[in-house]
Design an enzyme around this catalytic site. Structure first.
Site, PDB file in Angstrom:
ATOM      1  N   TYR A 163      -8.205  -2.855   3.431  1.00  0.00           N
ATOM      2  CA  TYR A 163      -7.287  -3.904   3.750  1.00  0.00           C
ATOM      3  C   TYR A 163      -6.661  -4.865   2.424  1.00  0.00           C
ATOM      4  CZ  TYR A 163     -11.632  -6.628   3.023  1.00  0.00           C
ATOM      5  OH  TYR A 163     -12.998  -7.226   2.575  1.00  0.00           O
ATOM      6  N   ARG A 166      -6.487 -17.364  -8.599  1.00  0.00           N
ATOM      7  CA  ARG A 166      -6.318 -15.979  -8.672  1.00  0.00           C
ATOM      8  C   ARG A 166      -5.167 -15.501  -7.934  1.00  0.00           C
ATOM      9  NH1 ARG A 166     -10.466 -11.721  -5.492  1.00  0.00           N
ATOM     10  NH2 ARG A 166      -9.198 -12.351  -3.961  1.00  0.00           N
TER      11      ARG A 166
END
Ligand SMILES: *Cc1c(COP(=O)(O)O)cnc(C)c1O
Length: 414
Positions: A224, A373
């Protein structure tokens, strides 16, 4: 090539980008710059039609006959062989199904059985926690004869000895984006008589992989993230051909049996990689994953890597230009050969800053305790996207808007 520093230069670079056409093959909301494809890949535009056909026609009309008529029974193998091309595996070395965590359990348990008498599993302290948790659970199940040793990133050399059973590493760190050299590290472990288990969650579809020619023993990875297989997509695993005959499945389910439809009372493992299957494959999820994998296979990996590095370098360069080098600590290595497809920045106020960014349509994520991130997926991001993302981050830092009350509360999923 030097990074294009102005918006105009970015637009010119995008106009010459051989991968630019892939953007329209994804469904992405307007006004969003999606820098989180390393957590949940974007949805391929072809996906709803595929799911609709599997649901309405295959399941809805043909019901159980679809296992044969629509090849449901071979779907996992078919998708696995496609993923094999992305990870550089030989045919018959890859399987798809279950989650990354469960696949890690499968290969780690088999690897330990291949190294009887050796007690240690060595991993890195900042490895993705599920890998460490699965190792801890397996060790307890096996009677605590083994030991999980956690080292600082890259510091496993002191443990390369005859007590090392498995070196278990994530190739591209989910936190720092640092990338290991699979070939070199595998050779080190093998020289000590040990085996390697690689987690490719942040590698598959993001960086060039050549598991077979690099001599890897075992690997697992995620469907995913960069493979765009959809939330909770089936994961994959890799077992080198040379280990398959001795691979004893700890999870000995009927789909990994040599003859599942003989319904025997005793377990006999299937030949080869087939023994890593466990239960009935998730057809809807596998169908979705196949759409993502097919799309990925259309893009040449050398071009993807080149663009990924160009985007991450552009982000780092623009950030320094706009905010100076003090504003954030760059956690990701600057050397291209050590960098995956993400950039991580440390900042004590990482959580509210990321929430303020998301409110402005720049979606990245936060990793405790202090990391912002940003994942750069070359299939659907442009240089212009990167320019705007840095522009918005600079505005947020200059205005201090991240200090607003609404950005402070933590959510359950970060
Ligand atoms: C995302 C990720 C996983 C996810 O594991 P699941 O079991 O699929 O939830 C595992 N390992 C790493 C390194 C990851 O980044």
């Amino acid at each position: 090539m030097n990074p294009p520093l102005s918006l105009e230069a970015c637009a010119a670079r995008d106009a010459a980008d051989p991968l630019a056409g892939f953007r329209s093959r994804f469904t992405l909301p307007a006004g969003v710059i999606y820098l989180d494809g390393n957590s949940l890949g974007a949805m391929p535009a072809a996906l709803p039609a595929r799911l609709d056909s599997v649901a309405q026609r295959q399941w809805g009309q043909d019901l159980i006959r679809s296992w044969n008529q629509h090849g449901w029974v071979d779907l996992a193998d078919r998708v696995a062989e496609k993923i094999a091309r992305i990870i550089g595996a030989q045919p018959g070395e890859t399987m798809v199904g279950d989650s990354t965590s469960v696949n890690l359990f499968k290969v780690l348990s088999a690897a330990l059985r291949l190294r009887p008498g050796r007690r240690r599993i060595v991993s890195e302290r900042d490895n993705f926690p599920t890998d460490l948790y699965m190792a801890q659970g397996l060790i307890a199940l096996l009677g605590n004869h083994h030991e999980l040793v956690l080292v600082e990133p890259g510091e496993w050399a002191p443990y390369l000895d005859d007590d090392l059973a498995v070196l278990m590493l994530t190739q591209v760190s989910y936190r720092s984006g640092r990338m290991h050299d699979i070939r070199a590290v595998t050779a080190q472990a093998q020289a000590a008589g040990a085996l390697t288990v690689w987690d490719l969650a942040h590698s598959a579809g993001a960086v060039p992989l050549a598991l077979a020619s690099d001599g890897a023993d075992f690997a697992v990875g995620c469907g995913y993230k960069y493979l765009n297989g959809g939330p909770g997509a089936p994961a994959f695993l890799y077992v080198a051909q040379r280990h398959q005959a001795q691979f004893q499945p700890a999870l000995s389910g009927w789909f990994g049996h040599a003859a599942p439809f003989e319904f025997e009372t005793g377990y006999r493992p299937a030949e080869g990689i087939g023994r890593t299957r466990v239960g009935t494959p998730p057809i809807l999820s596998l169908s979705a994953l196949e759409v993502g994998v097919d799309l990925m296979l259309e893009a040449p990996m050398p071009l993807l890597r080149e663009k990924s590095l160009a985007l991450t370098e552009l982000f780092i360069t623009l950030l320094r230009l706009r905010l100076g080098s003090e504003a954030f600590i760059l956690v990701t290595p600057e050397a291209p050969e050590q960098r995956g497809s993400q950039v991580s920045l440390a900042h004590p106020q990482a959580w509210p800053i990321m929430q303020a960014l998301i409110a402005r349509g720049v979606i990245g994520d936060f990793r405790a305790p202090d990391i912002l991130r940003f994942g750069f997926t070359p299939l659907y991001l442009s240089h212009t996207d990167v320019w705007h993302a840095v522009d918005i981050l600079s505005q947020i830092m200059a205005s201090g808007e991240w200090q607003q009350e609404r950005f402070q509360a933590r959510a359950a999923v970060t």
